[in-house]
Design a protein around this motif. Structure first.
Motif, PDB file in Angstrom:
ATOM      1  N   SER A   1      34.204  45.672  31.590  1.00  0.00           N
ATOM      2  CA  SER A   1      34.333  44.637  30.560  1.00  0.00           C
ATOM      3  C   SER A   1      33.442  43.428  30.796  1.00  0.00           C
ATOM      4  O   SER A   1      33.635  42.382  30.180  1.00  0.00           O
ATOM      5  CB  SER A   1      35.797  44.188  30.449  1.00  0.00           C
ATOM      6  N   GLY A   2      32.458  43.544  31.673  1.00  0.00           N
ATOM      7  CA  GLY A   2      31.562  42.428  31.924  1.00  0.00           C
ATOM      8  C   GLY A   2      32.243  41.319  32.691  1.00  0.00           C
ATOM      9  O   GLY A   2      33.141  41.560  33.495  1.00  0.00           O
ATOM     10  N   LEU A   3      31.821  40.080  32.474  1.00  0.00           N
ATOM     11  CA  LEU A   3      32.473  38.946  33.121  1.00  0.00           C
ATOM     12  C   LEU A   3      33.835  38.747  32.459  1.00  0.00           C
ATOM     13  O   LEU A   3      33.922  38.449  31.273  1.00  0.00           O
ATOM     14  CB  LEU A   3      31.623  37.679  32.983  1.00  0.00           C
ATOM     15  N   LYS A   4      34.877  38.918  33.230  1.00  0.00           N
ATOM     16  CA  LYS A   4      36.218  38.885  32.652  1.00  0.00           C
ATOM     17  C   LYS A   4      37.232  38.579  33.749  1.00  0.00           C
ATOM     18  O   LYS A   4      37.161  39.131  34.846  1.00  0.00           O
ATOM     19  CB  LYS A   4      36.544  40.236  32.016  1.00  0.00           C
ATOM     20  N   LEU A   5      38.180  37.682  33.457  1.00  0.00           N
ATOM     21  CA  LEU A   5      39.322  37.508  34.342  1.00  0.00           C
ATOM     22  C   LEU A   5      40.278  38.665  34.127  1.00  0.00           C
ATOM     23  O   LEU A   5      40.364  39.230  33.037  1.00  0.00           O
ATOM     24  CB  LEU A   5      40.020  36.180  34.057  1.00  0.00           C
ATOM     25  N   GLU A   6      41.029  39.005  35.170  1.00  0.00           N
ATOM     26  CA  GLU A   6      41.859  40.207  35.135  1.00  0.00           C
ATOM     27  C   GLU A   6      43.222  39.913  35.743  1.00  0.00           C
ATOM     28  O   GLU A   6      43.323  39.259  36.786  1.00  0.00           O
ATOM     29  CB  GLU A   6      41.142  41.316  35.916  1.00  0.00           C
ATOM     30  N   ASP A   7      44.288  40.379  35.069  1.00  0.00           N
ATOM     31  CA  ASP A   7      45.647  40.193  35.583  1.00  0.00           C
ATOM     32  C   ASP A   7      45.909  40.993  36.850  1.00  0.00           C
ATOM     33  O   ASP A   7      46.778  40.631  37.640  1.00  0.00           O
ATOM     34  CB  ASP A   7      46.672  40.624  34.517  1.00  0.00           C
ATOM     35  N   VAL A   8      45.191  42.087  37.041  1.00  0.00           N
ATOM     36  CA  VAL A   8      45.489  43.023  38.119  1.00  0.00           C
ATOM     37  C   VAL A   8      44.672  42.688  39.369  1.00  0.00           C
ATOM     38  O   VAL A   8      43.438  42.636  39.310  1.00  0.00           O
ATOM     39  CB  VAL A   8      45.177  44.463  37.678  1.00  0.00           C
ATOM     40  N   PRO A   9      45.333  42.458  40.507  1.00  0.00           N
ATOM     41  CA  PRO A   9      44.576  42.271  41.753  1.00  0.00           C
ATOM     42  C   PRO A   9      43.829  43.554  42.126  1.00  0.00           C
ATOM     43  O   PRO A   9      44.227  44.652  41.734  1.00  0.00           O
ATOM     44  CB  PRO A   9      45.673  41.973  42.788  1.00  0.00           C
ATOM     45  N   TYR A  10      42.768  43.427  42.866  1.00  0.00           N
ATOM     46  CA  TYR A  10      41.972  44.569  43.339  1.00  0.00           C
ATOM     47  C   TYR A  10      41.343  45.351  42.180  1.00  0.00           C
ATOM     48  O   TYR A  10      41.096  46.542  42.314  1.00  0.00           O
ATOM     49  CB  TYR A  10      42.816  45.505  44.213  1.00  0.00           C
ATOM     50  N   HIS A  11      41.114  44.672  41.058  1.00  0.00           N
ATOM     51  CA  HIS A  11      40.423  45.317  39.941  1.00  0.00           C
ATOM     52  C   HIS A  11      39.349  44.368  39.436  1.00  0.00           C
ATOM     53  O   HIS A  11      39.652  43.259  38.972  1.00  0.00           O
ATOM     54  CB  HIS A  11      41.398  45.671  38.819  1.00  0.00           C
ATOM     55  N   LEU A  12      38.087  44.792  39.542  1.00  0.00           N
ATOM     56  CA  LEU A  12      36.950  43.976  39.146  1.00  0.00           C
ATOM     57  C   LEU A  12      36.235  44.626  37.963  1.00  0.00           C
ATOM     58  O   LEU A  12      36.380  45.820  37.723  1.00  0.00           O
ATOM     59  CB  LEU A  12      35.964  43.824  40.316  1.00  0.00           C
ATOM     60  N   HIS A  13      35.445  43.827  37.269  1.00  0.00           N
ATOM     61  CA  HIS A  13      34.742  44.350  36.095  1.00  0.00           C
ATOM     62  C   HIS A  13      33.230  44.330  36.307  1.00  0.00           C
ATOM     63  O   HIS A  13      32.673  43.412  36.909  1.00  0.00           O
ATOM     64  CB  HIS A  13      35.114  43.548  34.848  1.00  0.00           C
ATOM     65  N   ARG A  14      32.589  45.366  35.754  1.00  0.00           N
ATOM     66  CA  ARG A  14      31.139  45.507  35.820  1.00  0.00           C
ATOM     67  C   ARG A  14      30.545  45.282  34.422  1.00  0.00           C
ATOM     68  O   ARG A  14      31.259  45.273  33.427  1.00  0.00           O
ATOM     69  CB  ARG A  14      30.774  46.905  36.334  1.00  0.00           C
ATOM     70  N   PHE A  15      29.233  45.141  34.400  1.00  0.00           N
ATOM     71  CA  PHE A  15      28.527  44.881  33.145  1.00  0.00           C
ATOM     72  C   PHE A  15      27.595  46.048  32.843  1.00  0.00           C
ATOM     73  O   PHE A  15      26.743  46.410  33.658  1.00  0.00           O
ATOM     74  CB  PHE A  15      27.726  43.579  33.239  1.00  0.00           C
TER      75      PHE A  15
END
Length: 342
Positions: free
Chosen positions: A294-308
Motif C-alpha cells: 500500500s505504499g507509504l501507509k500507517l498500519e494497525d498491525v505490528p510487524y507489518h510494513l508496506h512496500r511501494f
C-alpha cells in the motif's frame, strides 16, 4: 498512484526538498518493489500485466533511490522492527516478487555492483519451473491472441468457456484480464483453443529461478521470503487457507535453503485481510515480519510494513518517490494515511 495523479502531485511536490518531506512524514523507510527487469528480449508472460523497467531504467531508479536513502538489508530491518525502532534515518528496503529468472540474470549483478541488498519473495509452487502463475498464463494467452488472431469459430468457443465462469464481456482480452484465482481453471481450456502449451513454455523459457540459482544468490548475501504457494488474492481465501499458503511457502524456503529467518510478502495486496490473520501468524510463529503493497501507509498491525509498487507507472523513480511522499503528507492532513483492520 496512476500517472495522471502523479503528474498532478508532482508540481507542488518538486517545490519541497525531499529531506523535509521525509522528516515531516515520519516515514524514513521507503520500500519499493518490482517483479522483473527487461533485457534485450520481450517477456511474454509479463508484458501484458506490468510496466516493466528495462535495465537502463532500473539502474536510473537505483541511482534516484540512493540520492535520498541508505540501503538497509533484511537482517537489520528485522532487528529494528523487533526492537520497536524503525529506521530514523532515510532507509531503502528493496525487494522483488515471484522469483523470476531475470532477478538472477539481470538484477542481482546490478545490485552487487552498486552495493544494494535486496530480498526476493518466492512462491513455493513455482520454484524450479514446476508450475506457472495463473496471471502469467493470462499474459501468454493475450500475447498469442494478439500475434495470431483466432478464427470466428474459435472466438465463439472461447466465449462459451468464459461464460461458464461468469466472464461475460464481449472482449476476450478483457475476459482474460478479469480471470481471478477461483476462475483459473478456464485458462487451460482457452490455451487449448489458442494452441498454447504452458508446460512447453515452462520447459523452454524457464521463467523462474531454480534452486541452484537461489542458493547462489543466498551465498552472495541476498535474502528470501515467502510469497504464498501459488499466488492467490488473500482477501478471497478463508482464514485457514490464508495461513496454509503463508506457512507452506515460508517452510519451503527454510527447509530447502537452510535460512533461519521467516518473512512473508502478500501476493497482490493485503487489503481485506482481517486482524485475526496477523494475530495467528504471530501466535504460531509463522512469520516474523510481513509486507503489504500500500505504499507509504500507517498500519494497525505490528510487524507489518508496506512496500511501494514500481511497475504501476512508467515514470522515473525520482518523480515517483517525491510524489509518494507528498501524497502521504496530503493524506495525513485528511486523516487518511492509516489502514485500519477489524
Amino acid at each position: 498512484m496512476k500517472n495522471r495523479l502523479i503528474e498532478a502531485m508532482y508540481f507542488p511536490a518538486r517545490l519541497l526538498p525531499m529531506r523535509w518531506m521525509i522528516r515531516l512524514s515520519g516515514q524514513a523507510l521507503f520500500a519499493p518493489f518490482y517483479h522483473s527487469v527487461r533485457g534485450q528480449q520481450a517477456i511474454p508472460h509479463i508484458e501484458h500485466l506490468y510496466r516493466l523497467r528495462d535495465v537502463r531504467q532500473f539502474e536510473k531508479d537505483l541511482d534516484a533511490f540512493l540520492r535520498h536513502f541508505q540501503p538497509i538489508d533484511l537482517t537489520t530491518l528485522l532487528q529494528q522492527v523487533q526492537s520497536g525502532n524503525l529506521p530514523s534515518q532515510p532507509a531503502l528496503f528493496l525487494s522483488f516478487d515471484d522469483g523470476l529468472r531475470e532477478v538472477y540474470e539481470l538484477v542481482a549483478p546490478i545490485l552487487r555492483a552498486k552495493g544494494v541488498p535486496a530480498t526476493f519473495f518466492l512462491n513455493s509452487a513455482f520454484v524450479d519451473n514446476r508450475a506457472l502463475f495463473y496471471r502469467y498464463k493470462v499474459s501468454l494467452l493475450i500475447d498469442r491472441f494478439k500475434k495470431q488472431p483466432p478464427s470466428a469459430a474459435c472466438l465463439d468457443e472461447m466465449q462459451t468457456a468464459f461464460f461458464k465462469y461468469d466472464l461475460l464481456s464481449d472482449d476476450p482480452i478483457h475476459n482474460l484480464l478479469s480471470v481471478h484465482y477461483p476462475q483459473r481453471a478456464v485458462l487451460p481450456r482457452i490455451a487449448r483453443l489458442l494452441e498454447v502449451d504452458f508446460d512447453s513454455y515452462l520447459a523452454a523459457s524457464k521463467p523462474y529461478m531454480d534452486r541452484t540459482q537461489i542458493e547462489e544468490l543466498i551465498d552472495q548475501g541476498f535474502t528470501f521470503g515467502g510469497h504464498s504457494v501459488d499466488h492467490p488474492l488473500y482477501a478471497g481465501l478463508a482464514l485457514d487457507q490464508q495461513l496454509r499458503q503463508t506457512q507452506e511457502s515460508i517452510d519451503f524456503i527454510c527447509q530447502h535453503f537452510g535460512i533461519d529467518y521467516r518473512v512473508f510478502a502478500f501476493p497482490f495486496h493485503c487489503l481485506g485481510v482481517k486482524k485475526r490473520f496477523f494475530e495467528a501468524v504471530q501466535d504460531r510463529q509463522i512469520s516474523q515480519l510481513t509486507f503489504g503493497t500500500s505504499g507509504l501507509k500507517l498500519e494497525d498491525v505490528p510487524y507489518h510494513l508496506h512496500r511501494f509498487a514500481m511497475e504501476e507507472s512508467d515514470l522515473p523513480a525520482s518523480r515517483l518517490v517525491r510524489t509518494q511522499y507528498f501524497y502521504y503528507l496530503v493524506k495525513s492532513l485528511l486523516k487518511k494515511n492509516r489502514l485500519q483492520r477489524t
